[in-house]
Design a protein around this motif. Structure first.
Motif, PDB file in Angstrom:
ATOM      1  N   ASP A 469       0.830  -1.204   0.000  1.00 55.88           N
ATOM      2  CA  ASP A 469       0.000   0.000   0.000  1.00 55.88           C
ATOM      3  C   ASP A 469       0.863   1.250   0.000  1.00 55.88           C
ATOM      4  OD1 ASP A 469      -2.232  -1.556   0.032  1.00 55.88           O
ATOM      5  OD2 ASP A 469      -2.658  -1.303   2.173  1.00 55.88           O
ATOM      6  N   GLY A 470       0.306   2.322  -0.527  1.00 55.76           N
ATOM      7  CA  GLY A 470       0.995   3.597  -0.553  1.00 55.76           C
ATOM      8  C   GLY A 470       0.305   4.560  -1.500  1.00 55.76           C
ATOM      9  N   THR A 471       0.846   5.767  -1.562  1.00 54.83           N
ATOM     10  CA  THR A 471       0.275   6.809  -2.423  1.00 54.83           C
ATOM     11  C   THR A 471       1.248   7.117  -3.558  1.00 54.83           C
ATOM     12  OG1 THR A 471      -0.960   7.800  -0.601  1.00 54.83           O
ATOM     13  CG2 THR A 471      -0.549   9.185  -2.540  1.00 54.83           C
ATOM     14  N   TYR A 472       0.768   6.954  -4.783  1.00 55.39           N
ATOM     15  CA  TYR A 472       1.516   7.287  -5.992  1.00 55.39           C
ATOM     16  C   TYR A 472       1.021   8.647  -6.494  1.00 55.39           C
ATOM     17  CZ  TYR A 472       2.318   2.185  -6.054  1.00 55.39           C
ATOM     18  OH  TYR A 472       2.629   0.885  -5.727  1.00 55.39           O
ATOM     19  N   ARG A 473       1.914   9.397  -7.124  1.00 59.82           N
ATOM     20  CA  ARG A 473       1.529  10.722  -7.618  1.00 59.82           C
ATOM     21  C   ARG A 473       1.797  10.816  -9.126  1.00 59.82           C
ATOM     22  NH1 ARG A 473       2.968  15.714  -3.996  1.00 59.82           N
ATOM     23  NH2 ARG A 473       0.844  16.212  -4.673  1.00 59.82           N
ATOM     24  N   VAL A 474       0.867  11.476  -9.807  1.00 59.63           N
ATOM     25  CA  VAL A 474       0.982  11.664 -11.251  1.00 59.63           C
ATOM     26  C   VAL A 474       1.316  13.132 -11.504  1.00 59.63           C
ATOM     27  CG1 VAL A 474      -0.169  11.546 -13.484  1.00 59.63           C
ATOM     28  CG2 VAL A 474      -0.628   9.796 -11.740  1.00 59.63           C
ATOM     29  N   LEU A 560      -2.935  14.279  -9.942  1.00 60.34           N
ATOM     30  CA  LEU A 560      -3.756  13.447  -9.076  1.00 60.34           C
ATOM     31  C   LEU A 560      -2.887  12.532  -8.237  1.00 60.34           C
ATOM     32  CD1 LEU A 560      -3.847  10.344 -10.435  1.00 60.34           C
ATOM     33  CD2 LEU A 560      -5.306  11.514 -12.070  1.00 60.34           C
ATOM     34  N   ASP A 561      -3.498  12.008  -7.187  1.00 54.54           N
ATOM     35  CA  ASP A 561      -2.860  10.999  -6.334  1.00 54.54           C
ATOM     36  C   ASP A 561      -3.585   9.676  -6.519  1.00 54.54           C
ATOM     37  OD1 ASP A 561      -1.098  12.853  -5.371  1.00 54.54           O
ATOM     38  OD2 ASP A 561      -2.162  13.200  -3.487  1.00 54.54           O
ATOM     39  N   LEU A 562      -2.785   8.632  -6.710  1.00 54.12           N
ATOM     40  CA  LEU A 562      -3.305   7.284  -6.858  1.00 54.12           C
ATOM     41  C   LEU A 562      -2.999   6.539  -5.563  1.00 54.12           C
ATOM     42  CD1 LEU A 562      -4.491   5.106  -8.829  1.00 54.12           C
ATOM     43  CD2 LEU A 562      -2.115   4.611  -9.477  1.00 54.12           C
ATOM     44  N   ILE A 563      -4.028   6.076  -4.898  1.00 49.89           N
ATOM     45  CA  ILE A 563      -3.860   5.493  -3.562  1.00 49.89           C
ATOM     46  C   ILE A 563      -4.133   3.993  -3.612  1.00 49.89           C
ATOM     47  CG2 ILE A 563      -4.671   5.513  -1.173  1.00 49.89           C
ATOM     48  CD1 ILE A 563      -5.529   8.437  -1.641  1.00 49.89           C
ATOM     49  N   ARG A 564      -3.196   3.228  -3.072  1.00 52.41           N
ATOM     50  CA  ARG A 564      -3.420   1.786  -2.892  1.00 52.41           C
ATOM     51  C   ARG A 564      -3.633   1.539  -1.412  1.00 52.41           C
ATOM     52  NH1 ARG A 564      -1.180  -3.315  -1.710  1.00 52.41           N
ATOM     53  NH2 ARG A 564      -1.627  -4.958  -3.258  1.00 52.41           N
ATOM     54  N   ASN A 565      -4.791   1.030  -1.068  1.00 53.40           N
ATOM     55  CA  ASN A 565      -5.149   0.763   0.324  1.00 53.40           C
ATOM     56  C   ASN A 565      -5.840  -0.584   0.398  1.00 53.40           C
ATOM     57  OD1 ASN A 565      -5.545   1.158   3.104  1.00 53.40           O
ATOM     58  ND2 ASN A 565      -7.554   2.092   2.764  1.00 53.40           N
ATOM     59  N   ASN A 566      -5.259  -1.504   1.186  1.00 58.64           N
ATOM     60  CA  ASN A 566      -5.798  -2.855   1.316  1.00 58.64           C
ATOM     61  C   ASN A 566      -5.921  -3.524  -0.056  1.00 58.64           C
ATOM     62  OD1 ASN A 566      -6.012  -2.727   4.149  1.00 58.64           O
ATOM     63  ND2 ASN A 566      -8.023  -1.716   3.980  1.00 58.64           N
TER      64      ASN A 566
END
Length: 573
Positions: A469-474, A560-566
């Motif tokens: 999990d984490g936050t990716y940024r474009v 935008l921010d792309l978020i991976r959670n669970n």
């Protein structure tokens, strides 16, 4: 002392009249020093010992050193070849002058002196002179100066300095691009036009003047040159004036079914350059492709599959030109082709390209690969391409697509606006044009970047196999904001063909030693902002669409921010 020359003359006449053998009655008679033996000097038609001219012997002896010229100026120099000038040092005194030394003040200025490296002292007898050859070989563009220092026993000027200078303004280099020009196959009676550019790719500020441009042979019926009304034209180096480019238009209209050749001859103040021209109407290329349908089968989401496409020019009489373009109602950027710029296929030759799919959604994927050719019988070969995306054991697959305003997407025009997209993973590692396939992302997945020819748009990044999990940024960055720039002008300034420029701008080739980005910016005729659209697909489903505007070159923003959670991806609101 009275001269013996009249006596010698009378004796000679007497010997001739009597038929007697000629003899030198007075051995010391002379006209120049070379007539005297033992190194004696010729003085008033008599050979005298050198010591007779010593300043210690001559009453009121006074040696006087006089250089000619008094200064040496090589002027403006536009070549790196060695140039020479001569200084003559005279002894206009009445006794022997002794030269103790000749040196250059600055040996690194680019000048040399042939006398300076010889042995001293040297004697210059009265009324005599010695030549000194100076040479100048420029290295860097600059004004160079030094002094030739002469040390002698001149009573008034024992140290005499001769100023020497030169101004190296650079070396001009006239370049025509492209060269040679191959029109390829053109059907008899049809016409094609090509634009050539002539530029000064030299150094410094050294100009070159174009005085004449013509075709040889002059009576060619197949090639024509559009008349130029601006000659003579002086071109300074493009590093000084980037608009100093002369454009030429050459037309090829084959009148007969044959191979045709001619030369474009450009005459300038620095010589002649010749650009070979050729074309053919005798035998057309014959395009072929195999297979004519490609099925890449089942492809697990996030993985890729390849197929080889062979393009042939069997029995073709001219090189086959091929430009690929994707189409179809259901086209998806999951499909791509490598290389995107296909090299010409020689007669009876072939080339292979890789057709690829990286599946990002489940179900049938399909598109049409159109091969545009110069085969008059097959101007377009359309190849259906399909694959089936299937779910695998891995996590969700994300595809990020970016488009922006930059003129026509399927043709290279004068709009060279350019935006690049970057995906940052949670700890700042990136996937973009500079790092298209990073290998250090670990559990944060496998990312790949791709852009589509001919204008590097759209761009897409696929992220698969993420296990953390984490936050990716474009991020998007505005690299060039030129909405109007003649491509022939830019290619001419770079000294390359338009085709090579297109290859560079689409990522196909490199141009060493050139900062093309700065060049584009300096030549902009019309700068403009651009609207950017970024779409995010998760397992093929459009999840988010973000729009932003970049106003000028250098603008950078996070879209935008792309978020991976669970193990599930989403886009932050």
């Amino acid at each position: 002392m009275r001269s013996l020359f009249p006596l010698l003359l009378a004796s000679s006449l007497l010997a001739t009249a009597t038929g007697c053998e000629k003899t030198r009655i007075v051995s010391s008679a002379c006209r120049e020093d070379g007539d005297c033996e033992g190194g004696n000097l010729c003085d008033n038609y008599q050979c005298v010992p050198r010591e007779a001219k010593s300043c210690e012997v001559v009453i009121e002896g006074n040696p006087i050193l006089q250089p000619s010229p008094h200064t040496v100026d090589f002027g403006e120099v536009d070549t790196q070849a060695a140039l020479t000038q001569t200084i003559t040092i005279h002894n206009i005194g009445n006794c022997t002058l002794t030269l103790f030394e000749a040196t250059l003040a600055d040996p690194a200025a680019g000048f040399t002196c042939d006398l300076c490296d010889t042995t001293f002292p040297k004697e210059i007898w009265p009324g005599r002179s010695v030549d000194i050859q100076l040479s100048y070989t420029p290295s860097t563009v600059k004004q160079a100066a030094t002094e030739l220092t002469l040390l002698s026993d001149d009573k008034e000027y024992s140290t005499l300095r001769v100023p020497i200078k030169a101004n190296y303004i650079g070396t001009p280099s006239l370049v025509a691009t492209p060269s040679p020009v191959d029109f390829g196959y053109i059907a008899q009676g049809r016409q094609v036009r090509r634009t050539l550019t002539i530029s000064n790719q030299g150094t410094g500020t050294a100009p070159v003047t174009i005085t004449d441009v013509k075709l040889e042979p002059a009576d060619t019926m197949d090639f024509a040159l559009v008349p130029i009304t601006t000659l003579p034209r002086e071109l300074v180096p493009v590093t000084v004036d980037r608009t100093a480019v002369q454009s030429l238009e050459v037309r090829y209209t084959p009148r007969t079914s044959a191979n045709h050749e001619a030369d474009l001859v450009v005459t300038s103040s620095k010589g002649v350059i010749t650009v070979p021209l050729k074309g053919t109407s005798s035998a057309a290329p014959k395009a072929g492709a195999s297979p004519l349908m490609i099925d890449l089968g089942n492809v697990t989401l996030g993985t890729s599959a390849f197929a080889t496409l062979t393009i042939t020019n069997n029995e073709g009489g001219a090189p086959l030109k091929v430009s690929p373009a994707w189409g179809g109602m259901m086209f998806t950027t999951d499909f791509s082709i490598t290389p995107q710029l296909i090299p010409d296929v020689a007669p009876n030759g072939y080339t292979e390209v890789q057709v690829q799919v990286t599946a990002t959604r489940e179900g049938v994927l399909q598109a049409i690969l159109n091969l545009e050719t110069n085969d008059p019988m097959k101007p377009t070969i359309s190849i259906p391409v399909r694959a089936t995306g299937v779910l695998g054991a891995g996590g969700e697959v994300v595809k990020i697509e970016m488009t922006y305003d930059n003129g026509a997407d399927n043709a290279f025009d004068n709009d060279v606006r350019n935006v690049d997209m970057t995906l940052e993973h949670p700890y700042g590692y990136v996937c973009n044009k500079q790092t298209p396939n990073p290998t250090n992302w670990g559990n944060f997945g496998t990312a790949s970047w791709l852009a589509f020819a001919p204008k590097e748009e759209p761009e897409r990044i696929i992220l698969a196999d993420s296990r953390q999990d984490g936050t990716y940024r474009v991020q998007v960055s505005y690299l060039n904001d030129c909405a109007s720039l003649p491509t022939e002008l830019m290619a001419g300034i770079l000294g390359i063909s338009v085709e090579a420029l297109i290859g560079y701008l689409t990522g196909g080739i490199t141009i060493p030693g050139q900062d093309v980005g700065d060049l584009i910016q300096s030549l902009c005729f019309d700068k403009s902002g651009t609207a950017v659209t970024v779409k995010v697909f998760i397992n093929g489903v459009l999840t988010a669409e973000k729009n932003t505007t970049l106003g000028r070159k250098g603008d950078t923003t996070y879209v935008l921010d792309l978020i991976r959670n669970n193990a599930t991806f989403s886009v932050a609101p």
